[in-house]
Scaffold this motif. Structure first.
Motif, PDB file in Angstrom:
ATOM      1  N   UNK A   6       0.814  -1.205   0.000  1.00 27.69           N
ATOM      2  CA  UNK A   6       0.000   0.000   0.000  1.00 27.69           C
ATOM      3  C   UNK A   6       0.851   1.260   0.000  1.00 27.69           C
ATOM      4  N   UNK A   7       2.007   1.196   0.601  1.00 31.73           N
ATOM      5  CA  UNK A   7       2.864   2.383   0.648  1.00 31.73           C
ATOM      6  C   UNK A   7       3.399   2.746  -0.736  1.00 31.73           C
ATOM      7  N   UNK A   8       3.245   1.839  -1.702  1.00 26.55           N
ATOM      8  CA  UNK A   8       3.657   2.136  -3.069  1.00 26.55           C
ATOM      9  C   UNK A   8       2.593   2.928  -3.826  1.00 26.55           C
ATOM     10  N   UNK A   9       1.393   2.971  -3.280  1.00 28.66           N
ATOM     11  CA  UNK A   9       0.301   3.659  -3.946  1.00 28.66           C
ATOM     12  C   UNK A   9       0.283   5.125  -3.544  1.00 28.66           C
ATOM     13  N   UNK A  10       0.098   5.991  -4.519  1.00 31.53           N
ATOM     14  CA  UNK A  10       0.035   7.431  -4.279  1.00 31.53           C
ATOM     15  C   UNK A  10      -1.352   7.918  -4.681  1.00 31.53           C
ATOM     16  N   UNK A  11      -2.185   8.213  -3.687  1.00 26.99           N
ATOM     17  CA  UNK A  11      -3.546   8.656  -3.941  1.00 26.99           C
ATOM     18  C   UNK A  11      -3.599  10.172  -3.806  1.00 26.99           C
ATOM     19  N   UNK A  34      -1.145   0.501   7.427  1.00 26.37           N
ATOM     20  CA  UNK A  34      -1.257   1.946   7.266  1.00 26.37           C
ATOM     21  C   UNK A  34      -1.023   2.692   8.579  1.00 26.37           C
ATOM     22  N   UNK A  35      -1.341   2.044   9.692  1.00 23.85           N
ATOM     23  CA  UNK A  35      -1.120   2.663  10.994  1.00 23.85           C
ATOM     24  C   UNK A  35      -2.164   3.713  11.331  1.00 23.85           C
ATOM     25  N   UNK A  41      -8.356   7.803   4.903  1.00 25.39           N
ATOM     26  CA  UNK A  41      -9.458   7.240   5.667  1.00 25.39           C
ATOM     27  C   UNK A  41     -10.037   6.049   4.918  1.00 25.39           C
ATOM     28  N   UNK A  42     -10.504   5.050   5.679  1.00 27.59           N
ATOM     29  CA  UNK A  42     -10.942   3.796   5.086  1.00 27.59           C
ATOM     30  C   UNK A  42     -12.419   3.532   5.353  1.00 27.59           C
ATOM     31  N   UNK A  43     -13.049   2.846   4.404  1.00 26.08           N
ATOM     32  CA  UNK A  43     -14.393   2.318   4.582  1.00 26.08           C
ATOM     33  C   UNK A  43     -14.415   0.914   3.993  1.00 26.08           C
ATOM     34  N   UNK A  44     -15.060  -0.005   4.701  1.00 25.02           N
ATOM     35  CA  UNK A  44     -15.089  -1.412   4.262  1.00 25.02           C
ATOM     36  C   UNK A  44     -16.506  -1.944   4.394  1.00 25.02           C
ATOM     37  N   UNK A  45     -16.981  -2.593   3.342  1.00 27.12           N
ATOM     38  CA  UNK A  45     -18.314  -3.191   3.379  1.00 27.12           C
ATOM     39  C   UNK A  45     -18.366  -4.394   2.460  1.00 27.12           C
ATOM     40  N   UNK A  46     -18.631  -5.548   3.048  1.00 28.89           N
ATOM     41  CA  UNK A  46     -18.870  -6.777   2.292  1.00 28.89           C
ATOM     42  C   UNK A  46     -17.815  -7.034   1.209  1.00 28.89           C
ATOM     43  N   UNK A  84     -14.156  11.712  17.041  1.00 22.64           N
ATOM     44  CA  UNK A  84     -13.451  12.112  15.837  1.00 22.64           C
ATOM     45  C   UNK A  84     -13.550  11.118  14.698  1.00 22.64           C
ATOM     46  N   UNK A  85     -12.386  10.709  14.160  1.00 21.29           N
ATOM     47  CA  UNK A  85     -12.326   9.782  13.022  1.00 21.29           C
ATOM     48  C   UNK A  85     -11.924   8.372  13.453  1.00 21.29           C
ATOM     49  N   UNK A  86     -12.389   7.964  14.628  1.00 20.44           N
ATOM     50  CA  UNK A  86     -12.132   6.616  15.131  1.00 20.44           C
ATOM     51  C   UNK A  86     -12.557   5.558  14.111  1.00 20.44           C
ATOM     52  N   UNK A  87     -11.811   4.466  14.034  1.00 21.31           N
ATOM     53  CA  UNK A  87     -12.206   3.342  13.183  1.00 21.31           C
ATOM     54  C   UNK A  87     -13.274   2.521  13.900  1.00 21.31           C
ATOM     55  N   UNK A  88     -14.463   2.466  13.321  1.00 21.30           N
ATOM     56  CA  UNK A  88     -15.552   1.648  13.850  1.00 21.30           C
ATOM     57  C   UNK A  88     -15.684   0.430  12.947  1.00 21.30           C
ATOM     58  N   UNK A  89     -15.564  -0.754  13.535  1.00 18.91           N
ATOM     59  CA  UNK A  89     -15.612  -1.968  12.719  1.00 18.91           C
ATOM     60  C   UNK A  89     -16.184  -3.120  13.529  1.00 18.91           C
ATOM     61  N   UNK A  90     -16.790  -4.043  12.804  1.00 16.46           N
ATOM     62  CA  UNK A  90     -17.315  -5.241  13.451  1.00 16.46           C
ATOM     63  C   UNK A  90     -17.233  -6.407  12.486  1.00 16.46           C
ATOM     64  N   UNK A  91     -16.457  -7.414  12.869  1.00 17.62           N
ATOM     65  CA  UNK A  91     -16.178  -8.534  11.976  1.00 17.62           C
ATOM     66  C   UNK A  91     -17.437  -9.300  11.612  1.00 17.62           C
ATOM     67  N   UNK A  92     -18.341  -9.507  12.572  1.00 22.39           N
ATOM     68  CA  UNK A  92     -19.537 -10.299  12.292  1.00 22.39           C
ATOM     69  C   UNK A  92     -20.438  -9.641  11.249  1.00 22.39           C
ATOM     70  N   UNK A  93     -20.315  -8.335  11.100  1.00 20.15           N
ATOM     71  CA  UNK A  93     -21.119  -7.618  10.115  1.00 20.15           C
ATOM     72  C   UNK A  93     -20.332  -7.288   8.852  1.00 20.15           C
ATOM     73  N   UNK A  94     -19.030  -7.627   8.849  1.00 23.33           N
ATOM     74  CA  UNK A  94     -18.161  -7.372   7.687  1.00 23.33           C
ATOM     75  C   UNK A  94     -18.230  -5.909   7.238  1.00 23.33           C
ATOM     76  N   UNK A  95     -18.099  -5.013   8.216  1.00 21.37           N
ATOM     77  CA  UNK A  95     -18.186  -3.585   7.906  1.00 21.37           C
ATOM     78  C   UNK A  95     -17.258  -2.794   8.811  1.00 21.37           C
ATOM     79  N   UNK A  96     -16.706  -1.710   8.249  1.00 19.60           N
ATOM     80  CA  UNK A  96     -15.868  -0.810   9.021  1.00 19.60           C
ATOM     81  C   UNK A  96     -15.873   0.557   8.357  1.00 19.60           C
TER      82      UNK A  96
END
Length: 213
Positions: A6-11, A34-35, A41-46, A84-96
């Protein structure tokens, strides 16, 4: 198959990168790679992971609207815990998801003193704020995690989304601040900050709230 770190990617600022067929363990590994001290910022869904690099304009509006919410809560004497921008995630729901700003208001007592969030035992934030385009991935993640109220600010306009039967519905009022014309207030005073500056706009907002209550 070509493997990239990921550190090779420049967004570029203001752009997003979508990655498909990402497993939960891969999502967790990406968060670690990413640390916490990162601009992205990240978003994950299904299985879909979105990585966004905020623009300077995005960051200015994020901080300003967050400060407006804090000011309104203070004037209404409503307690809150800001995460703030805390990471909210839950594995059982496959979302973050990582909001631009978020607040525990109705559930502030449950989160008092906490420095980590575990959605298997903790509630989701009562109010989350997203600036600019809120993508399908982000919206699905918020719905899946059952965040009751989501504000989306884009093109100088605030949209309030309220969770009803598991889906977001656009609302003309904020359930958190039902007595205030929140959409008009946020829009007006963000625009005022552009011409008069952040601090004068916040002072004017405080005065307006005092008149309204």
């Amino acid at each position: 198959m070509v493997t990239l770190q990921l550190k090779q990617l420049d967004i570029p600022p203001g752009q997003r990168l979508l990655l498909h067929n990402i497993t939960w363990s891969e999502f967790e590994a990406i968060l670690i790679e990413l640390g916490e001290d990162r601009a992205a910022r990240l978003a994950y869904s299904q299985g879909t992971l979105e990585i966004q690099m905020p623009s300077p304009e995005h960051e200015v509006d994020k901080e300003l609207i967050g400060d407006m919410v804090k000011l309104i809560l203070e004037e209404l004497q409503m307690d809150c815990e800001c995460f703030g921008s805390t990471t909210f995630k839950r594995e059982t729901k496959k979302a973050g998801v990582e909001p631009d700003q978020c607040f525990y208001i109705q559930n502030h007592q449950l989160m008092r003193g906490k420095r980590r969030v575990d959605l298997s035992v903790d509630p989701p934030p009562d109010l989350a704020i997203e600036i600019d385009v809120t993508s399908k991935t982000q919206l699905e993640a918020y719905e899946t995690l059952q965040v009751p109220e989501l504000w989306r600010y884009e093109n100088n306009q605030l949209q309030i989304n309220v969770l009803q039967s598991g889906k977001y519905m656009i609302s003309p009022i904020s359930p958190t601040f039902p007595s205030l014309p929140i959409i008009e207030l946020i829009t007006e005073f963000v625009n005022l900050s552009i011409t008069q500056g952040r601090s004068p706009a916040l002072r004017e907002l405080r005065s307006r709230i005092q008149q309204l209550i």
